[in-house]
Design a protein around this motif. Structure first.
Motif, PDB file in Angstrom:
ATOM      1  N   SER A 168       0.729  -1.027   0.172  1.00 60.60           N
ATOM      2  CA  SER A 168       0.354   0.201  -0.019  1.00 60.60           C
ATOM      3  C   SER A 168       0.962   0.936   0.031  1.00 60.60           C
ATOM      4  CB  SER A 168      -1.021  -0.414   1.460  1.00 60.60           C
ATOM      5  OG  SER A 168      -0.397   0.107   2.413  1.00 60.60           O
ATOM      6  N   HIS A 169       0.650   2.068  -0.698  1.00 60.10           N
ATOM      7  CA  HIS A 169       0.944   3.274  -0.628  1.00 60.10           C
ATOM      8  C   HIS A 169       0.172   4.297  -1.760  1.00 60.10           C
ATOM      9  CE1 HIS A 169       4.089   6.630  -0.880  1.00 60.10           C
ATOM     10  NE2 HIS A 169       4.032   6.499  -2.192  1.00 60.10           N
ATOM     11  N   ILE A 170       0.099   5.619  -1.530  1.00 59.41           N
ATOM     12  CA  ILE A 170      -0.823   6.139  -1.927  1.00 59.41           C
ATOM     13  C   ILE A 170      -0.739   7.943  -2.582  1.00 59.41           C
ATOM     14  CG2 ILE A 170      -3.003   8.262  -1.337  1.00 59.41           C
ATOM     15  CD1 ILE A 170      -3.203   5.636   0.747  1.00 59.41           C
ATOM     16  N   GLY A 171      -0.831   8.123  -2.973  1.00 61.50           N
ATOM     17  CA  GLY A 171      -0.341   8.887  -4.117  1.00 61.50           C
ATOM     18  C   GLY A 171      -1.785  10.797  -4.278  1.00 61.50           C
ATOM     19  N   GLU A 172      -1.183  10.953  -5.004  1.00 62.23           N
ATOM     20  CA  GLU A 172      -2.056  12.128  -5.144  1.00 62.23           C
ATOM     21  C   GLU A 172      -3.672  11.569  -6.166  1.00 62.23           C
ATOM     22  OE1 GLU A 172      -2.743  16.315  -6.895  1.00 62.23           O
ATOM     23  OE2 GLU A 172      -1.204  15.716  -7.186  1.00 62.23           O
ATOM     24  N   ARG A 173      -4.337  11.731  -5.364  1.00 65.55           N
ATOM     25  CA  ARG A 173      -5.358  11.510  -6.160  1.00 65.55           C
ATOM     26  C   ARG A 173      -6.014  10.117  -5.805  1.00 65.55           C
ATOM     27  NH1 ARG A 173      -5.691  15.947  -9.020  1.00 65.55           N
ATOM     28  NH2 ARG A 173      -7.575  17.704  -8.281  1.00 65.55           N
ATOM     29  N   SER A 174      -5.145   9.208  -5.798  1.00 73.87           N
ATOM     30  CA  SER A 174      -5.236   7.784  -5.211  1.00 73.87           C
ATOM     31  C   SER A 174      -5.380   7.326  -4.428  1.00 73.87           C
ATOM     32  CB  SER A 174      -3.921   7.376  -6.106  1.00 73.87           C
ATOM     33  OG  SER A 174      -3.621   7.803  -7.168  1.00 73.87           O
ATOM     34  N   PHE A 175      -6.104   5.981  -4.318  1.00 75.09           N
ATOM     35  CA  PHE A 175      -6.068   5.152  -3.001  1.00 75.09           C
ATOM     36  C   PHE A 175      -6.392   4.139  -2.896  1.00 75.09           C
ATOM     37  CE2 PHE A 175      -9.637   7.878  -5.404  1.00 75.09           C
ATOM     38  CZ  PHE A 175     -10.532   6.685  -5.027  1.00 75.09           C
ATOM     39  N   ILE A 176      -6.452   3.228  -1.523  1.00 76.23           N
ATOM     40  CA  ILE A 176      -6.821   1.810  -1.254  1.00 76.23           C
ATOM     41  C   ILE A 176      -7.901   1.256  -1.506  1.00 76.23           C
ATOM     42  CG2 ILE A 176      -6.044  -0.207  -0.387  1.00 76.23           C
ATOM     43  CD1 ILE A 176      -3.428   0.851  -1.857  1.00 76.23           C
ATOM     44  N   GLU A 177      -8.475   0.325  -1.874  1.00 76.90           N
ATOM     45  CA  GLU A 177      -9.485   0.314  -1.651  1.00 76.90           C
ATOM     46  C   GLU A 177     -10.048  -1.395  -1.956  1.00 76.90           C
ATOM     47  OE1 GLU A 177     -12.505   2.258  -3.925  1.00 76.90           O
ATOM     48  OE2 GLU A 177     -11.559   1.897  -5.671  1.00 76.90           O
ATOM     49  N   LYS A 178     -11.153  -1.584  -2.675  1.00 74.55           N
ATOM     50  CA  LYS A 178     -11.651  -3.417  -2.820  1.00 74.55           C
ATOM     51  C   LYS A 178     -12.518  -3.215  -3.648  1.00 74.55           C
ATOM     52  CE  LYS A 178     -11.364  -6.338   1.234  1.00 74.55           C
ATOM     53  NZ  LYS A 178     -10.634  -6.906   0.595  1.00 74.55           N
ATOM     54  N   VAL A 179     -11.689  -3.690  -4.624  1.00 73.86           N
ATOM     55  CA  VAL A 179     -12.665  -4.415  -5.933  1.00 73.86           C
ATOM     56  C   VAL A 179     -12.229  -5.546  -6.070  1.00 73.86           C
ATOM     57  CG1 VAL A 179     -12.599  -4.030  -8.333  1.00 73.86           C
ATOM     58  CG2 VAL A 179     -11.782  -1.979  -6.916  1.00 73.86           C
ATOM     59  N   GLY A 180     -13.823  -5.722  -6.217  1.00 74.95           N
ATOM     60  CA  GLY A 180     -14.126  -7.979  -6.460  1.00 74.95           C
ATOM     61  C   GLY A 180     -13.243  -8.643  -5.658  1.00 74.95           C
ATOM     62  N   GLY A 181     -13.128  -8.160  -5.011  1.00 76.40           N
ATOM     63  CA  GLY A 181     -12.468  -8.673  -3.179  1.00 76.40           C
ATOM     64  C   GLY A 181     -11.383  -9.186  -3.297  1.00 76.40           C
ATOM     65  N   TYR A 182     -11.003  -7.747  -3.931  1.00 73.92           N
ATOM     66  CA  TYR A 182      -9.069  -7.417  -4.466  1.00 73.92           C
ATOM     67  C   TYR A 182      -8.490  -6.069  -3.388  1.00 73.92           C
ATOM     68  CZ  TYR A 182      -8.315 -11.875  -6.948  1.00 73.92           C
ATOM     69  OH  TYR A 182      -7.966 -13.345  -7.205  1.00 73.92           O
ATOM     70  N   ASN A 183      -7.736  -6.090  -2.353  1.00 77.35           N
ATOM     71  CA  ASN A 183      -7.134  -4.625  -2.500  1.00 77.35           C
ATOM     72  C   ASN A 183      -5.956  -4.383  -3.906  1.00 77.35           C
ATOM     73  OD1 ASN A 183      -8.151  -4.670   0.327  1.00 77.35           O
ATOM     74  ND2 ASN A 183      -6.312  -6.023   0.934  1.00 77.35           N
ATOM     75  N   VAL A 184      -6.899  -3.144  -3.809  1.00 78.64           N
ATOM     76  CA  VAL A 184      -6.520  -2.123  -5.159  1.00 78.64           C
ATOM     77  C   VAL A 184      -5.783  -0.380  -4.865  1.00 78.64           C
ATOM     78  CG1 VAL A 184      -7.612  -4.007  -6.501  1.00 78.64           C
ATOM     79  CG2 VAL A 184      -8.669  -1.772  -6.316  1.00 78.64           C
ATOM     80  N   LEU A 185      -5.434  -0.028  -5.600  1.00 78.80           N
ATOM     81  CA  LEU A 185      -4.876   1.262  -5.964  1.00 78.80           C
ATOM     82  C   LEU A 185      -5.429   1.519  -6.627  1.00 78.80           C
ATOM     83  CD1 LEU A 185      -3.173   3.652  -5.080  1.00 78.80           C
ATOM     84  CD2 LEU A 185      -1.344   2.746  -6.486  1.00 78.80           C
ATOM     85  N   THR A 186      -6.059   3.322  -6.680  1.00 80.98           N
ATOM     86  CA  THR A 186      -7.408   3.233  -7.761  1.00 80.98           C
ATOM     87  C   THR A 186      -7.228   4.702  -7.795  1.00 80.98           C
ATOM     88  OG1 THR A 186      -9.474   2.212  -7.360  1.00 80.98           O
ATOM     89  CG2 THR A 186      -9.640   3.955  -8.137  1.00 80.98           C
ATOM     90  N   THR A 187      -6.710   5.004  -9.078  1.00 76.82           N
ATOM     91  CA  THR A 187      -5.887   6.105  -9.541  1.00 76.82           C
ATOM     92  C   THR A 187      -7.594   6.837 -10.324  1.00 76.82           C
ATOM     93  OG1 THR A 187      -4.651   5.425 -11.906  1.00 76.82           O
ATOM     94  CG2 THR A 187      -3.737   5.310  -9.649  1.00 76.82           C
ATOM     95  N   ALA A 188      -7.735   8.353  -9.997  1.00 77.11           N
ATOM     96  CA  ALA A 188      -9.068   8.942 -10.875  1.00 77.11           C
ATOM     97  C   ALA A 188      -8.475  10.379 -10.859  1.00 77.11           C
ATOM     98  CB  ALA A 188     -10.358   8.608 -10.339  1.00 77.11           C
TER      99      ALA A 188
END
Length: 523
Positions: free
Chosen positions: A285-305
């Motif tokens: 886990s590491h979070i950047g600007e407008r990026s965050f950790i969440e759970k999608v489809g049962g997996y921990n993912v880094l989401t960027t938007a």
């Protein structure tokens, strides 16, 4: 605009409210039994204040101890244990309060203990009964259309972890290790290869993209600790994965280099340009600007938007849209009744004009307008394209449009008619409030392109579709009639998306009202 899922206790607000109901019901039963009364406890000022205190304490325990965490994944035994724990914590806080206020003698101990007993029993039964309803609602609710980018052997495992309560569904696959376009794997069509995936996403209805790497070694994870910017590691890793997988695919050497031209990193970069949210599964886990950790489809993912909105923010925006949509729809009916006969007199045909437009993330819808042009306006558009003020045909604007009802040349002079009056006063825009009520548009957003305009979009143009289309927006209040550079339109729309807030919408609406009264036609 990407909708970020609720995090923490707010994610299970429905179970919290149901538990409050269960506690109140338990309190009523306990009071009637303990006090041998047929009256409700709320008739007594003393027990009425205790009822209020129980609500506050119950919510406090749910939030502070996050007792509803993973409530949908708990089995019968774990749910029973968690229910007992929750109820005992409520009892403990109530007891401490009574001790501190020295008011314990005023209440019946039998009533307090029975309340805890019934709370455990009723709360457990209500939670177990509500879980199937949540799953059913999740299956029937509108889910985000997601493209899965993964290595073929990983696909079955990924699909197995997708729950019916998740608010996404995989509508297409992109295989990392080979081009399987046209095939179907586990019921999901392979919609594109790695080299054509960006073009597919640009042209089709895609809400989000989920990237699942083929493998990430311990050495590469350790190496990531030396990166200040997580994206650098992600892109480098995906380039490595892509090349390794292609070489391991045991295909002719002449094809390896050709396939390796496009990497997953290139696809991620293309999605960034298009403002399409990308979920990247990572083992750290590491979070950047407008990026965050969440759970999608049962997996921990880094989401960027490009940006995201919380459910509360979207609920406020939708409430404003509904209120504005109701008022605007009523006015639209009045406008149609007033100008309708005049339009029919000069150009027989329907008063309302429907046109296919491209909405959020590429979803098509029928947009309504009061017809201000002759019926053959679309056919004549090609003839007038050379007079278009917007270069490249990305939008269509003329200084004087002969397709508008009443526009004609008399003695060499350009004469305007009813159609120009309708457009200059933005009267033709009012039926779009019907689209707003239906949830296809918003009061504030980006103007939806036509199909032919959309087909010419480059990746960064597609970023305009990252939010719901609006009746007005940033570039309209910045001088709609004066802007002829489409890139400037894209820049203003992208600025709106990147800095969106409810307050910004309100400011744009106020500027729009002022522009309409000035007859700048900002809608």
């Amino acid at each position: 605009m990407y909708k970020r899922n609720n995090q923490g206790w707010l994610k299970h607000w429905d179970f919290i409210l149901l538990d409050v109901f269960a506690l109140q019901l338990a309190f009523v039963l306990a009071y009637m039994i303990g006090q041998h009364s047929s009256f409700l406890p709320y008739t007594s000022p003393l027990y009425r204040s205790l009822a209020v205190l129980l609500v506050v304490v119950d919510i406090f325990i749910s939030v502070l101890f996050n007792t509803m965490h993973n409530v949908m994944k708990r089995g019968l035994y774990l749910e029973a244990a968690q229910t007992v724990k929750h109820s005992l914590l409520v009892l403990l806080v109530i007891a401490l309060y009574m001790f501190s206020m020295q008011s314990g003698d005023a209440y019946s101990r039998i009533t307090i203990y029975l309340t805890t007993f019934f709370h455990i029993l009723i709360g457990y039964l209500i939670r177990q009964a509500w879980k199937p309803m949540v799953r059913k609602i999740g299956r029937n609710s509108r889910k985000a259309a997601m493209i899965l980018v993964a290595d073929e052997p990983q696909v079955p495992k990924i699909l197995e972890r997708l729950s019916a309560t998740d608010d996404v569904e995989y509508t297409g696959l992109v295989l990392i290790n080979r081009d399987g376009t046209g095939e179907t794997i586990k019921g999901i069509p392979v919609v594109a290869g790695l080299g054509t995936a960006a073009d597919y996403i640009c042209r089709e209805w895609v809400d989000e993209v989920f990237v699942y790497p083929a493998q990430i070694t311990d050495i590469e994870v350790q190496r990531s600790q030396f990166y200040d910017n997580i994206e650098g590691f992600i892109y480098d890793s995906y380039k490595d994965f892509s090349r390794k997988e292609y070489k391991a695919d045991a295909e002719p050497e002449g094809q390896v280099e050709e396939k390796g031209e496009t990497t997953v990193a290139d696809l991620i970069e293309a999605c960034r340009q298009m403002a399409v949210p990308v979920h990247i599964r990572l083992p750290f886990s590491h979070i950047g600007e407008r990026s965050f950790i969440e759970k999608v489809g049962g997996y921990n993912v880094l989401t960027t938007a490009a940006n995201y909105a919380t459910p509360l923010q979207l609920a406020i925006k939708r409430t404003i849209d509904i209120l504005g949509g109701i008022v605007g729809s009523v006015i639209a009916l009045v406008v149609i009744a007033v100008v309708g006969p005049k339009i029919r007199r000069e150009s027989p045909g329907p008063v309302l004009f429907r046109q296919t437009r491209i909405g959020q993330n590429g979803k098509r819808f029928q947009m309504y307008k009061v017809r201000s042009m002759y019926l053959d306006a679309e056919e004549r558009k090609k003839e007038l394209m050379e007079k278009n003020r917007v270069a490249g045909g990305m939008m269509f604007k003329l200084d004087w449009d002969p397709r508008i009802i009443g526009n004609k040349i008399v003695d060499g002079r350009q004469v305007t008619g009813i159609g120009e009056k309708i457009r200059s006063g933005s009267w033709d825009e009012w039926p779009q409030f019907f689209n707003i009520l239906r949830g296809q548009m918003s009061l504030v957003g980006t103007r939806p392109p036509t199909v032919d305009e959309w087909e010419k979009y480059k990746y960064h143009h597609r970023a305009r579709l990252a939010t719901k289309p609006g009746l007005t927006g940033m570039w309209q209040v910045s001088g709609r009639s004066k802007i002829t550079d489409f890139e400037e339109v894209v820049r203003l729309d992208t600025e709106y998306i990147n800095h969106w807030s409810v307050g910004l919408d309100i400011r744009i609406l106020l500027k729009t009202v002022r522009a309409v009264f000035k007859k700048d036609g900002a809608m």
